[in-house]
Scaffold this motif. Structure first.
Motif, PDB file in Angstrom:
ATOM      1  N   SER A 119       0.854  -1.189   0.000  1.00 51.49           N
ATOM      2  CA  SER A 119       0.000   0.000   0.000  1.00 51.49           C
ATOM      3  C   SER A 119       0.886   1.233   0.000  1.00 51.49           C
ATOM      4  CB  SER A 119      -0.871   0.038   1.267  1.00 51.49           C
ATOM      5  OG  SER A 119      -1.736  -1.071   1.325  1.00 51.49           O
ATOM      6  N   VAL A 120       0.723   2.070  -1.017  1.00 48.96           N
ATOM      7  CA  VAL A 120       1.573   3.239  -1.196  1.00 48.96           C
ATOM      8  C   VAL A 120       0.765   4.516  -0.953  1.00 48.96           C
ATOM      9  CG1 VAL A 120       3.087   4.469  -2.808  1.00 48.96           C
ATOM     10  CG2 VAL A 120       2.975   1.970  -2.888  1.00 48.96           C
ATOM     11  N   SER A 121       1.354   5.434  -0.214  1.00 48.02           N
ATOM     12  CA  SER A 121       0.703   6.715   0.085  1.00 48.02           C
ATOM     13  C   SER A 121       0.375   7.471  -1.199  1.00 48.02           C
ATOM     14  CB  SER A 121       1.646   7.556   0.951  1.00 48.02           C
ATOM     15  OG  SER A 121       1.142   8.858   1.104  1.00 48.02           O
ATOM     16  N   GLU A 143       8.586   8.259   0.322  1.00 44.23           N
ATOM     17  CA  GLU A 143       7.137   8.193   0.489  1.00 44.23           C
ATOM     18  C   GLU A 143       6.832   7.025   1.418  1.00 44.23           C
ATOM     19  OE1 GLU A 143       5.404   7.502  -3.378  1.00 44.23           O
ATOM     20  OE2 GLU A 143       6.525   5.650  -3.649  1.00 44.23           O
ATOM     21  N   SER A 166       5.306   3.691   2.336  1.00 43.43           N
ATOM     22  CA  SER A 166       4.707   2.512   1.722  1.00 43.43           C
ATOM     23  C   SER A 166       4.798   1.346   2.700  1.00 43.43           C
ATOM     24  CB  SER A 166       5.334   2.227   0.357  1.00 43.43           C
ATOM     25  OG  SER A 166       6.339   1.280   0.440  1.00 43.43           O
ATOM     26  N   SER A 210       4.362  -2.755   3.023  1.00 41.09           N
ATOM     27  CA  SER A 210       4.216  -4.050   2.374  1.00 41.09           C
ATOM     28  C   SER A 210       3.916  -5.081   3.447  1.00 41.09           C
ATOM     29  CB  SER A 210       5.512  -4.378   1.629  1.00 41.09           C
ATOM     30  OG  SER A 210       5.451  -5.684   1.124  1.00 41.09           O
ATOM     31  N   THR A 242       7.461  -1.674  -5.848  1.00 42.74           N
ATOM     32  CA  THR A 242       6.888  -0.360  -6.132  1.00 42.74           C
ATOM     33  C   THR A 242       7.764   0.297  -7.187  1.00 42.74           C
ATOM     34  OG1 THR A 242       6.120  -0.193  -3.853  1.00 42.74           O
ATOM     35  CG2 THR A 242       6.126   1.831  -5.143  1.00 42.74           C
ATOM     36  N   GLY A 278       4.639   4.101  -7.595  1.00 42.13           N
ATOM     37  CA  GLY A 278       4.971   5.034  -6.523  1.00 42.13           C
ATOM     38  C   GLY A 278       5.936   6.085  -7.016  1.00 42.13           C
TER      39      GLY A 278
END
Lengths: 316, 316
Positions: A52-54, A131, A133, A135, B94, B129
């Motif tokens: 999940s990446v911001s 950033e 992220s 996992s 990413t 990303g």
């Protein structure tokens, strides 16, 4: 000896998360060593990972507690979709901040998750980046004959969906609009986005009847298409029988709901209806598996078309 | 139905990586379903995860094939350090680019790794990303009594180190300086950085004799300190007996070598010397575990001090 910040952070905030669930999960060694150790001599194991990446998977300004919980839930949803029980999770976190309050909030989100589903954290990693992220690795267990494969759909299977689609999208919009004075239903939608309910027990029981199953992460059309493609079949959905809130197109193409879409032979309808009562879960028979290899949505027999068919990270 | 780029990329480049090793690894279902399935009824399992971020763990301009191989190796090194055999890996990537050549190179790096160590990929995830980051999950197997714990060191144990420390640092500098006309030894140093050798068979044999073990990722002082702290002990290293190339301080504090540091009772010296011949691996007895709780480096009996004690991501 002075230790690095990385290990101080791990020790201060990420120690012993879910350690009370070691025994029930067969976990023998948790975080702190080169690897965690576990054992499963009776069943088969399943593993999945989700990142999940911001700004991609969640809004940039989402609070860290919510980021952590949602990242865990989104990953663990795959274990439910296979029909497994959850054994443990692992978390790799890339941080853009050193801020203690942020990290503490994140750890609290992990605690919320592991206490909700009663699982330990086997380990993880922490790194600095540009950033945020997350996992998450998830491990589950099941008997191999109960694995609900995407490839298991049969021609003429009924297509079912749990819950209501589109609610996570509505919740996400309320969050990004930063809406105040929320109604009860609006609060539920936000909760649906932030804390998707993982239906482990339901899916384990379902695995005795369903031929295939997937969690709805990218939208029903895209996800049902994965089942169809892996099963070399197609499907038609009846728009009047699809359970949704908000707009139909968004409900079918946005995703984020983490409801389950599954297929089962018509002869299993009674058993499946019984699961509704048993688990108190809304289950809608919304379509049918067909030979023709694509997924179509029909409204009173006429195909409905949409601009987009599913969420695509690379479209931005 | 049009599919998203994400799935096209996965299908085009990340299909069937290491599938020839399914049977030998007990892998029953690989990528493409909600989760991969595996089985291990005889031994215990170990799991670890490591994240590699561009510009932090590897130079920004490193080619994607090298990024992938190194990210896998760095993660799998933890399985060797515990004394396990490697069963499978999973990869969450990413990406900041859609460029096909980059992605193809990355997939080739994964192929290089899985073919070197003969393991399959159980699954993974792919997201867009702002920076490239690779989170690798690794699963291994062992008999629980052979797990070389960090906490297993005993007072008066000898401290051993494999290979030469500091070479990865020298290799990294050659890479970032983009040096041409490399000598043979310089090529070896670069290889040491890009493709750390994972000593699985050696470590499995070692696990019969060693009391504790760790892989040297953050520098010998910092990593030996993890063993000492978990064992409630300290250690002294003899600078004349530490195997290194380049400068001593960098060799002891930079890391990236992924050699093994382990401790064993003095009575095991003969067995350990035998491993040198058996596996053709240089093993140096470089220090001793002591009661006094910190790690010191002595040169002819006098303590040597360093500005930094280990690599810290959060120092930048």
């Amino acid at each position: 000896m002075k230790e690095t910040d990385e290990f101080l952070i791990l020790k201060e905030f990420f120690k012993d998360l879910g350690n009370q669930y070691f025994d029930s999960s067969g976990l023998l060694i948790g975080p702190g060593d080169d690897a965690g150790m576990f054992s499963e001599k009776d069943q088969e194991l399943i593993f999945s990972t989700d990142v999940s990446v911001s700004g991609v998977h969640f809004p940039k300004n989402l609070d860290s507690q919510a980021i952590a919980y949602r990242a865990c839930a989104v990953a663990a949803s795959d274990i439910a979709a296979c029909g497994g029980s959850l054994k443990w999770i692992s978390i790799s976190l890339t941080l853009e901040t050193n801020e203690k309050a942020w990290i503490k909030g994140f750890a609290q989100g992990v605690i919320d998750f592991v206490e909700t589903y009663k699982v330990p954290v086997i380990g993880g990693d922490l790194a600095k980046g540009k950033e945020c992220s997350v996992s998450v690795g998830v491990c589950g267990a099941l008997d191999s004959q109960n694995f609900m494969k995407r490839s298991g759909a049969k021609d003429s299977d009924d297509v079912y969906v749990t819950g209501n689609l589109g609610e996570a999208y509505l919740g996400l919009n309320l969050l990004t609009d930063n809406k105040k004075n929320l109604s009860n239903i609006e609060k539920l939608w936000i909760d649906k986005y932030l804390k998707p309910k993982l239906r482990f027990e339901f899916a384990q029981e379902l695995s005795n009847f369903a031929n295939s199953c997937i969690d709805v992460s990218d939208g029903l059309i895209a996800d049902l298409n994965h089942i169809c493609e892996m099963s070399s079949l197609g499907a038609s959905l009846d728009s009047d029988k699809i359970p949704f809130s908000g707009e139909l197109e968004k409900a079918l193409t946005w995703g984020d709901d983490y409801e389950l879409c599954f297929t089962a032979a018509a002869s299993k309808k009674e058993e499946i209806d019984r699961l509704t009562d048993l688990f108190g879960i809304k289950i809608s028979k919304s379509g049918r598996i067909e030979k023709e290899k694509h997924v179509k949505v029909l409204k009173e027999g006429t195909p409905v078309t949409f601009e987009q068919t599913g969420y695509n990270h690379f479209n931005e």
